[in-house]
Write a protein that holds these residues in place. Structure first.
Motif, mmCIF file in Angstrom:
data_model
loop_
_atom_site.group_PDB
_atom_site.id
_atom_site.type_symbol
_atom_site.label_atom_id
_atom_site.label_comp_id
_atom_site.label_asym_id
_atom_site.label_seq_id
_atom_site.Cartn_x
_atom_site.Cartn_y
_atom_site.Cartn_z
ATOM 1 N N UNK B 88 2.656 -7.218 -0.699
ATOM 2 C CA UNK B 88 2.067 -6.849 -1.985
ATOM 3 C C UNK B 88 1.036 -5.732 -1.892
ATOM 4 N N UNK B 89 0.324 -5.684 -0.799
ATOM 5 C CA UNK B 89 -0.657 -4.612 -0.650
ATOM 6 C C UNK B 89 0.058 -3.262 -0.673
ATOM 7 N N UNK B 90 1.099 -3.158 0.163
ATOM 8 C CA UNK B 90 1.864 -1.913 0.207
ATOM 9 C C UNK B 90 2.570 -1.629 -1.091
ATOM 10 N N UNK B 91 3.191 -2.671 -1.683
ATOM 11 C CA UNK B 91 3.922 -2.359 -2.905
ATOM 12 C C UNK B 91 2.972 -2.114 -4.072
ATOM 13 N N UNK B 92 1.768 -2.695 -4.024
ATOM 14 C CA UNK B 92 0.781 -2.364 -5.060
ATOM 15 C C UNK B 92 0.438 -0.875 -4.971
ATOM 16 N N UNK B 93 0.211 -0.393 -3.744
ATOM 17 C CA UNK B 93 -0.104 1.030 -3.598
ATOM 18 C C UNK B 93 1.091 1.898 -3.977
ATOM 19 N N UNK B 94 2.277 1.430 -3.590
ATOM 20 C CA UNK B 94 3.488 2.178 -3.919
ATOM 21 C C UNK B 94 3.662 2.287 -5.440
ATOM 22 N N UNK B 95 3.407 1.189 -6.134
ATOM 23 C CA UNK B 95 3.488 1.215 -7.598
ATOM 24 C C UNK B 95 2.505 2.215 -8.180
ATOM 25 N N UNK B 96 1.313 2.227 -7.608
ATOM 26 C CA UNK B 96 0.311 3.159 -8.115
ATOM 27 C C UNK B 96 0.708 4.604 -7.805
ATOM 28 N N UNK B 172 1.029 -0.284 4.283
ATOM 29 C CA UNK B 172 0.571 0.521 3.151
ATOM 30 C C UNK B 172 0.649 2.007 3.464
ATOM 31 N N UNK B 173 0.233 2.365 4.664
ATOM 32 C CA UNK B 173 0.305 3.762 5.067
ATOM 33 C C UNK B 173 1.754 4.218 5.147
ATOM 34 N N UNK B 174 2.576 3.356 5.702
ATOM 35 C CA UNK B 174 4.005 3.626 5.844
ATOM 36 C C UNK B 174 4.647 3.909 4.485
ATOM 37 N N UNK B 175 4.275 3.085 3.515
ATOM 38 C CA UNK B 175 4.827 3.206 2.164
ATOM 39 C C UNK B 175 4.409 4.523 1.509
ATOM 40 N N UNK B 176 3.133 4.878 1.664
ATOM 41 C CA UNK B 176 2.647 6.111 1.049
ATOM 42 C C UNK B 176 3.361 7.312 1.644
ATOM 43 N N UNK B 177 3.596 7.242 2.934
ATOM 44 C CA UNK B 177 4.207 8.375 3.612
ATOM 45 C C UNK B 177 5.721 8.430 3.391
ATOM 46 N N UNK B 178 6.389 7.282 3.525
ATOM 47 C CA UNK B 178 7.857 7.301 3.503
ATOM 48 C C UNK B 178 8.466 6.766 2.218
ATOM 49 N N UNK B 179 7.626 6.162 1.381
ATOM 50 C CA UNK B 179 8.068 5.730 0.058
ATOM 51 C C UNK B 179 9.253 4.767 0.080
ATOM 52 N N UNK B 180 9.367 3.983 1.140
ATOM 53 C CA UNK B 180 10.433 2.983 1.204
ATOM 54 C C UNK B 180 9.782 1.628 1.301
#
Ligand SMILES: Nc1ncnc2c1ncn2[C@@H]1O[C@H](COP(=O)(O)OP(=O)(O)O)[C@@H](O)[C@H]1O
Ligand SMILES: [Mg+2]
Lengths: 331, 276
Positions: B88-96, B172-180
């Motif tokens: 959820x932390x990563x997907x919360x940031x991804x949503x934002x 979270x960092x991974x998500x911001x960078x790779x968006x997966x």
């Protein structure tokens, strides 16, 4: 000392294109050695077509994008060395309405961001009330942003940029896609902010907006500033040509190539209306307008282009752009 | 305003915003409460099907408890809680990032760590709610004698979830960078479920795999919960694990934040903070 000082900022994006096993690295130079300054109480308008590098400029100044080279100072703080201090001194409005929490109310949005800017409760409560009133959202403060209209969202986003009353304000196409009333409101507010002594960087691809608001306009194309001066001085620089504007139906883009072969014509561009694909205006910069006009009309008639109106106009900032690049701002 | 007061205010604003968003999408919350029960029912049906009439007896021999349901619900609930924490932390940031609000947060003069911690705290609260809703309810019905140990279990939970945030920061960092958002977490969550002994003791795994289990905080969390609730163990009995979890609670988030910053710096170069 200017509040904003940009020194030879450049940005090259590296992207990968193509399929999974056949990727090619591609470099896009979004900005190329841009320098300018903005003083207290001054509006600098960055005018250029889509893709010119305006948003990249704003995002580098507010430390969201890392420059490839160069540096910039905001109220004396370097974007490279003191990004936190830079952010404290900036109020930023990025393009569009997707800058807010749609599941929060207008007021909750402002309260949230006020806290991120370390404003205390009394200070922020007063400021939020003032700003909601300023942008005409006082009555809708407790409505979820998802139920706002586009104009309301953009006005809220504008209020958000003013929350902590930063000395330097950055507005990225603040009136893009906005109804005329909201646009006018925002333009008036920007002029008021100048009076209050803020240094303002405003990007736009509307020549009228740049003309109306800016103390100086920097014309940007392909990542480079190709002219920078007061709007009147820029327009003065094209005074030597006559400018003919021809409104036409059944407009074909090839016609401008034909017109450019006329010896007395410096520039000709076709600008299509967004709404109807085949109507628009042809803008012609010519040595002696009255003398070339018959030849122009003849060429148009031969191609079945229906002329509805011919005017000789005073130069606009778009004409400055045409003179410098041979292209219109809108294409 | 002083730095500490300002920081606290920002932190609580981030925390409250995150909680508000959770409550304004109530369907998700209902799902989180239902899942542990569904998994446990599925597992117990499987157990009876495979083990036949001797299943309960056999289970007792392997685990030392007859309380199959509590044993499995602990595994299920902790699995879901760590899932919430990691994903959820990563997907919360991804949503934002998709909505465009991530940039708005990054425009503010606050530390990124504050942003992560604010969101993380909200998810600790969500996890604690799941724990209370699922585990408290189950234990009170099936094993009312263990009421007191539930509070000790709650402490263990907070300690054990903290290192999990280190993993969440990396993600979270991974998500911001790779968006997966899901490619990474779903794999990690499934692997963790297998290795941490969600439905069986870790000792059934091959010994080389058990070594990997031992660096996953979730493993200790599940074991300790079972020891506390099913076997009435106290802090004194478990101090070794507590020290270990304490060390992990310091090291993992620091490591995670280090990776997050690296991904974030890279995203600033590529302009990925706002891309979708
Ligand atoms: N994150 C990015 N990655 C790759 N290319 C980008 C990125 N952002 C912008 N660009 C490219 O840089 C150029 C300038 O874009 P931009 O600054 O958005 O222009 P403008 O705001 O003037 O329309 C464009 O060619 C655009 O495609
Ligand atoms: Mg732009």
């Amino acid at each position: 000392m200017p509040l904003v000082e940009v020194q030879a900022l450049s940005k090259t994006f590296e992207t990968k294109e193509g399929r999974l096993f056949n990727r090619v690295a591609k470099k896009v130079t979004a900005l190329d050695g841009v320098s300018f300054t903005i003083s207290k109480g001054e509006i600098l308008g960055l005018l250029g077509p889509n893709g010119a590098g305006k948003t990249t400029m704003i995002k580098m100044l507010c430390t969201l994008v890392q420059p490839s080279s160069g540096d910039a100072y905001v109220n004396g703080f370097s974007i490279m060395k003191a990004p936190g201090k830079v952010r404290e001194n900036l109020g930023v409005m990025l393009t569009g309405e997707r800058t807010l929490y749609w599941k929060l109310t207008g007021k909750e949005n402002l309260e949230y961001f006020a806290a991120l800017y370390h404003m205390n409760r009394e200070e922020s409560a007063k400021r939020i009330e003032y700003l909601l009133d300023l942008v005409g959202l006082k009555d809708r403060a407790d409505t979820y942003v998802e139920n706002y209209s586009t104009g309301m969202r953009i006005r809220l986003s504008f209020a958000k940029a003013l929350l902590h009353d930063a000395p330097v304000l950055l507005f990225d196409e603040p009136t893009l896609g906005l109804d005329p009333q909201s646009s006018r409101l925002i333009r008036e507010m920007i002029l008021d902010l100048r009076k209050k002594g803020h240094a303002i960087l405003l990007t736009t691809h509307y020549m009228e907006e740049a003309d109306l608001l800016s103390d100086r306009v920097a014309i940007i194309d392909h990542g480079k500033i190709i002219a920078m001066a007061a709007p009147s001085a820029l327009k003065q620089s094209v005074k030597s040509s006559d400018i003919i504007e021809i409104e036409a139906r059944n407009l074909q883009p090839e016609i401008v190539e034909r017109l450019k072969t006329f010896t007395d014509i410096y520039d000709a561009v076709a600008l299509f209306n967004d709404s109807a694909a085949h109507s628009g205006v042809i803008k012609i910069h010519a040595e002696k307008g009255k003398e070339v006009l018959p030849g122009i009309l003849d060429a148009l008639v031969r191609r079945d282009i229906g002329v509805t109106k011919v005017t000789f106009i005073e130069p606009t900032l778009e004409d400055v752009f045409i003179e410098l690049t041979g292209r219109g701002l809108r294409d | 305003m002083t730095d500490i007061a300002g920081t606290t205010k920002a932190l609580s604003a981030i925390f409250m915003k995150e909680l508000k968003h959770y409550t304004r999408y109530p369907g998700n919350l209902a799902f989180l409460f239902a899942i542990p029960f569904l998994f446990t029912f599925m597992l117990s049906a499987m157990g009876t099907f495979v083990g036949g009439s001797n299943a309960a007896q056999y289970f007792f021999q392997r685990t030392g408890t007859q309380n199959f349901f509590v044993y499995q619900i602990l595994g299920s609930a902790i699995w879901i809680m760590t899932w919430v924490v990691i994903e959820d932390l990563g997907s919360a940031l991804r949503n934002e990032q998709i909505k465009g609000t991530l940039e708005q947060n990054f425009l503010a003069p606050i530390n990124r760590f504050l942003l992560l911690v604010g969101v993380a705290l909200a998810h600790i609260v969500i996890s604690a709610l799941i724990f209370i809703g699922v585990v408290f309810a189950t234990v009170l019905v099936l094993q009312p004698g263990s009421l007191l140990s539930l509070f000790l279990a709650m402490l263990t939970l907070i300690l054990g979830l903290t290192p999990m945030f280190g993993i969440a920061f990396i993600f979270s960092g991974f998500v911001i960078r790779f968006k997966e958002p899901y490619a990474f977490t779903q794999i990690v969550n499934m692997i963790f479920a297998v290795l941490a002994g969600t439905y069986y003791p870790v000792s059934v795994l091959p010994s080389w795999l058990q070594i990997v289990s031992r660096i996953i905080p979730q493993t200790y969390l599940i074991e300790d919960m079972r020891l506390i609730i099913l076997f009435n163990k106290s802090l004194v009995d478990l101090y070794g694990h507590f020290i270990l979890l304490g060390v992990m609670a310091l090291v993992y988030p620091a490591l995670g934040y280090y990776f997050f910053k690296r991904f974030e710096n890279r995203a600033k170069v590529t302009g990925d903070l706002s891309k979708f």
